[in-house]
Design a protein around this motif. Structure first.
Motif, mmCIF file in Angstrom:
data_model
loop_
_atom_site.group_PDB
_atom_site.id
_atom_site.type_symbol
_atom_site.label_atom_id
_atom_site.label_comp_id
_atom_site.label_asym_id
_atom_site.label_seq_id
_atom_site.Cartn_x
_atom_site.Cartn_y
_atom_site.Cartn_z
ATOM 1 N N PHE A 1 0.830 -1.203 0.000
ATOM 2 C CA PHE A 1 0.000 0.000 0.000
ATOM 3 C C PHE A 1 0.867 1.258 0.000
ATOM 4 C CE2 PHE A 1 -3.511 -2.672 1.858
ATOM 5 C CZ PHE A 1 -4.429 -2.436 0.851
ATOM 6 N N ASP A 2 1.961 1.214 0.771
ATOM 7 C CA ASP A 2 2.823 2.391 0.880
ATOM 8 C C ASP A 2 3.662 2.628 -0.365
ATOM 9 O OD1 ASP A 2 4.143 0.031 1.470
ATOM 10 O OD2 ASP A 2 5.611 0.989 2.778
ATOM 11 N N GLU A 3 3.629 1.716 -1.340
ATOM 12 C CA GLU A 3 4.380 1.884 -2.585
ATOM 13 C C GLU A 3 3.574 2.647 -3.642
ATOM 14 O OE1 GLU A 3 7.553 0.833 -3.180
ATOM 15 O OE2 GLU A 3 7.715 0.173 -1.092
ATOM 16 N N ILE A 4 2.271 2.808 -3.425
ATOM 17 C CA ILE A 4 1.433 3.519 -4.389
ATOM 18 C C ILE A 4 1.861 4.979 -4.419
ATOM 19 C CG2 ILE A 4 -0.927 4.070 -5.067
ATOM 20 C CD1 ILE A 4 -0.235 1.056 -5.029
ATOM 21 N N ASP A 5 2.067 5.528 -5.627
ATOM 22 C CA ASP A 5 2.780 6.791 -5.810
ATOM 23 C C ASP A 5 1.886 7.942 -6.265
ATOM 24 O OD1 ASP A 5 4.464 8.818 -7.118
ATOM 25 O OD2 ASP A 5 6.101 7.391 -6.886
ATOM 26 N N PHE A 6 1.156 7.756 -7.345
ATOM 27 C CA PHE A 6 0.336 8.784 -8.008
ATOM 28 C C PHE A 6 1.163 9.959 -8.533
ATOM 29 C CE2 PHE A 6 -2.970 7.253 -4.820
ATOM 30 C CZ PHE A 6 -3.605 6.413 -5.711
ATOM 31 N N GLY A 7 2.504 9.876 -8.441
ATOM 32 C CA GLY A 7 3.364 10.968 -8.871
ATOM 33 C C GLY A 7 3.889 11.829 -7.737
ATOM 34 N N TRP A 8 3.404 11.613 -6.523
ATOM 35 C CA TRP A 8 3.819 12.422 -5.363
ATOM 36 C C TRP A 8 4.873 11.735 -4.504
ATOM 37 C CZ3 TRP A 8 -0.475 13.699 -7.903
ATOM 38 C CH2 TRP A 8 -0.878 15.037 -7.935
ATOM 39 N N GLY A 9 5.306 10.545 -4.873
ATOM 40 C CA GLY A 9 6.237 9.794 -4.046
ATOM 41 C C GLY A 9 5.492 8.770 -3.200
ATOM 42 N N LYS A 10 6.243 7.925 -2.507
ATOM 43 C CA LYS A 10 5.637 6.871 -1.705
ATOM 44 C C LYS A 10 4.797 7.457 -0.572
ATOM 45 C CE LYS A 10 9.199 3.395 -2.582
ATOM 46 N NZ LYS A 10 10.177 2.461 -1.966
ATOM 47 N N ALA A 11 3.793 6.700 -0.183
ATOM 48 C CA ALA A 11 2.898 7.144 0.882
ATOM 49 C C ALA A 11 3.617 7.175 2.223
ATOM 50 C CB ALA A 11 1.684 6.216 0.960
ATOM 51 N N ALA A 12 3.324 8.209 3.015
ATOM 52 C CA ALA A 12 3.852 8.290 4.374
ATOM 53 C C ALA A 12 3.168 7.268 5.279
ATOM 54 C CB ALA A 12 3.652 9.699 4.936
ATOM 55 N N TYR A 13 1.949 6.920 4.929
ATOM 56 C CA TYR A 13 1.215 5.860 5.630
ATOM 57 C C TYR A 13 0.298 5.215 4.615
ATOM 58 C CZ TYR A 13 -2.060 3.362 8.600
ATOM 59 O OH TYR A 13 -2.832 2.378 9.164
ATOM 60 N N GLY A 14 0.199 3.906 4.663
ATOM 61 C CA GLY A 14 -0.714 3.195 3.772
ATOM 62 C C GLY A 14 -1.243 1.958 4.449
ATOM 63 N N GLY A 15 -2.566 1.922 4.688
ATOM 64 C CA GLY A 15 -3.155 0.755 5.336
ATOM 65 C C GLY A 15 -4.597 0.982 5.703
ATOM 66 N N VAL A 16 -5.158 0.027 6.427
ATOM 67 C CA VAL A 16 -6.562 0.114 6.814
ATOM 68 C C VAL A 16 -6.753 1.202 7.864
ATOM 69 C CG1 VAL A 16 -7.035 -2.296 6.264
ATOM 70 C CG2 VAL A 16 -6.287 -1.682 8.560
ATOM 71 N N CYS A 17 -8.022 1.575 8.075
ATOM 72 C CA CYS A 17 -8.335 2.716 8.934
ATOM 73 C C CYS A 17 -8.494 2.350 10.405
ATOM 74 C CB CYS A 17 -9.614 3.400 8.455
ATOM 75 S SG CYS A 17 -9.458 4.156 6.831
ATOM 76 N N LYS A 18 -8.864 1.109 10.700
ATOM 77 C CA LYS A 18 -9.047 0.725 12.099
ATOM 78 C C LYS A 18 -9.076 -0.787 12.218
ATOM 79 C CE LYS A 18 -14.106 1.117 11.884
ATOM 80 N NZ LYS A 18 -15.301 1.755 12.482
ATOM 81 N N GLY A 19 -8.849 -1.280 13.451
ATOM 82 C CA GLY A 19 -8.982 -2.701 13.709
ATOM 83 C C GLY A 19 -10.434 -3.049 13.978
ATOM 84 N N GLY A 20 -10.692 -4.346 14.128
ATOM 85 C CA GLY A 20 -12.046 -4.777 14.445
ATOM 86 C C GLY A 20 -13.017 -4.703 13.299
ATOM 87 N N VAL A 21 -12.522 -4.449 12.072
ATOM 88 C CA VAL A 21 -13.399 -4.337 10.915
ATOM 89 C C VAL A 21 -13.772 -5.735 10.458
ATOM 90 C CG1 VAL A 21 -13.690 -3.417 8.602
ATOM 91 C CG2 VAL A 21 -12.270 -2.202 10.243
ATOM 92 N N ALA A 22 -14.927 -6.200 10.876
ATOM 93 C CA ALA A 22 -15.393 -7.533 10.507
ATOM 94 C C ALA A 22 -16.838 -7.662 10.938
ATOM 95 C CB ALA A 22 -14.531 -8.609 11.185
ATOM 96 N N ALA A 23 -17.426 -8.811 10.611
ATOM 97 C CA ALA A 23 -18.814 -9.040 10.979
ATOM 98 C C ALA A 23 -18.988 -9.042 12.490
ATOM 99 C CB ALA A 23 -19.290 -10.372 10.393
ATOM 100 N N ILE A 24 -17.925 -9.371 13.220
ATOM 101 C CA ILE A 24 -17.976 -9.400 14.673
ATOM 102 C C ILE A 24 -16.981 -8.384 15.213
ATOM 103 C CG2 ILE A 24 -17.677 -10.823 16.726
ATOM 104 C CD1 ILE A 24 -18.263 -13.243 14.969
ATOM 105 N N PRO A 25 -17.443 -7.337 15.944
ATOM 106 C CA PRO A 25 -16.522 -6.313 16.448
ATOM 107 C C PRO A 25 -15.450 -6.928 17.343
ATOM 108 C CG PRO A 25 -18.808 -5.600 16.669
ATOM 109 C CD PRO A 25 -18.846 -7.050 16.270
#
Length: 455
Positions: A366-390
């Protein structure tokens, strides 16, 4: 990592959401999902963020405009994402490739990345502003399959946030999609890896389900936190590893540590079975291999299992050895069909016990995605517990803080009182490993920031 001392408030101004459709006509057809896609555990919307610093070479460019234009071109190749999911005969999920488009939001925030500082990793109280939940968009059926928001910052950096319907793709497939978006944003005519649908390759006449059977408990107040393990802390944990297990990987050490500490914190019945499950990208295990460019879900869910009594009372090596043995067995297997994959996922019955699922995103890119601005300073999911069961899931994400320290951020979701005990147990392990006091604030990310002013 230290807590942020100064309150941070800022305002996000959004343009009206728009639907981005493929730049050229695309086939109108129905595409059934695979038996791996089509399971209850994946009937969720998964949010991911990528954070970019200012790039002087791109000063004249509007990242929202660049990404919007590239997205329309990419959807010509990934046109199923522009469709809508529907239920076919006997509830089988399929994509109506209707070219209705994906949701896109352009926004601006009156804040700089330096002001946000080490609050980049979630959880943060302003994520709802950086990925606005457009009313009516979050359903699984008949809703947009992607929601994207690009938020420009005062410093010239920006935040790219995307929410995807997990039935359509897994983390590796999403990175493939975003890599294509990156390439077209930087001038390519087409993605270097062309997408392959062929979901029939992971379909079977075998009626046995592959969904993890999980018992939903009574809802409780859940707390989201992040733990940042630097390479120094990870090396310290290795001091607890006996000689015969020294070949363990970083993933195995951290997973065993979390499994043991979480079990102690839950204070469950000593006879309860406590499985640790992890998501495993099974693409390389298929023989013959899946075609290059396949972007559907190809996930295995191997598990190690132990009683709460043994996890709590036996040394750390007990948990570590179980994780290592299970992982070793799975990686040596060959998968020839979806039935083989079902066999891996069906080894344990998860009903009536307290499972814990971890997902290692450190090598997805995820952190390798560039768009022309360089590598991401952070790349990943937004929070834990993301599933059918909190509270079920945690994610491992690579990160380098403002001090230049590299390590892994782990997103955690637990009930309030359990979280306090869990953090205490993690701290105890680090103290034991280092033989001296370890300040908890160096590990815990406390994003106690006031909510943004609403528009």
């Amino acid at each position: 990592m230290a807590a942020i001392d100064t309150p941070l408030t800022f305002t996000v101004r959004r343009r009206a959401p728009e639907l981005i459709v493929p730049a050229k006509p695309t086939p109108r057809e129905l595409k059934p999902l695979s038996d791996i896609d089509d399971q209850e555990a994946l009937l969720i919307q998964m949010p991911v963020i990528l954070v970019y610093r200012s790039n002087p070479k791109m000063r004249s460019k509007n990242p929202a405009s660049v990404i919007r234009e590239a997205l329309a071109k990419l959807l010509v190749f990934y046109y199923p994402f522009a469709g809508r999911l529907k239920a076919g005969p006997e509830g089988k999920l399929m994509v109506d490739c209707s070219a209705e488009g994906v949701l896109f939001i352009e926004a601006e925030a009156d804040v700089t990345l330096s002001q946000i500082g080490d609050a980049l990793p979630p959880p943060s109280p302003f994520m709802e502003e950086l990925l606005y939940d457009v009313p009516g968009s979050s359903g699984i059926l008949y809703s947009p399959l992607l929601l994207i928001q690009v938020t420009r910052l005062l410093c010239g950096g920006f935040i790219f946030a995307i929410r995807f319907n997990h039935t359509m793709t897994d983390g590796a497939g999403l990175v493939q999609f975003l890599s294509g978006l990156d390439e077209i944003a930087r001038g390519a005519k087409s993605p270097s890896t062309l997408p392959v649908w062929q979901r029939e390759l992971l379909c079977s006449s075998d009626p046995l389900p592959i969904t993890l059977t999980l018992t939903k408990g009574t809802p409780v107040d859940m707390v989201h936190k992040s733990l940042f393990f630097t390479t120094t802390e990870i090396s310290a944990l290795r001091k607890l590893v006996p000689v015969h297990l020294q070949s363990c990987t970083t993933f195995e050490v951290l997973t065993a540590c979390l499994w043991r500490c979480r079990t102690i914190a839950l204070q469950t019945n000593p006879e309860d079975e406590m499985p640790i499950i992890w998501t495993f990208n099974a693409r390389k295990m298929f023989n013959p291999p899946l075609p290059v460019g396949y972007y559907g879900n190809v996930l295995a869910f191997p598990a190690a299992i132990s009683t709460a009594r043994d996890l709590c009372n036996k040394p750390f090596a007990h948990a570590l050895e179980l994780v290592m043995k299970t992982k070793s067995v799975v990686t040596k297997e060959n998968i020839r069909s979806v039935s083989d994959l079902k066999a891996i996922n069906g080894r344990y019955n998860y009903a009536g016990i307290r499972p814990y699922l971890v997902s290692d995103l450190t090598r997805l890119g995820f952190d390798e995605i560039d768009f022309g601005w360089g590598k991401a300073a952070y790349g990943g999911v937004c929070k834990g517990g993301v599933a059918a069961i909190p509270g079920l899931s945690s994610f491992y994400i690579p990160y380098t803080n403002n001090k230049g320290e590299s390590g892994i951020v782990i997103l955690i979701c637990l009930p309030n009182g359990v979280m306090d005990r869990f953090v205490k147990e993690i701290n105890n392990m680090l103290v034991q490993a280092k033989d001296n006091e370890v300040l908890l604030e160096h590990v815990l990310l406390e994003h106690e920031l006031p909510a943004l002013s609403k528009l």
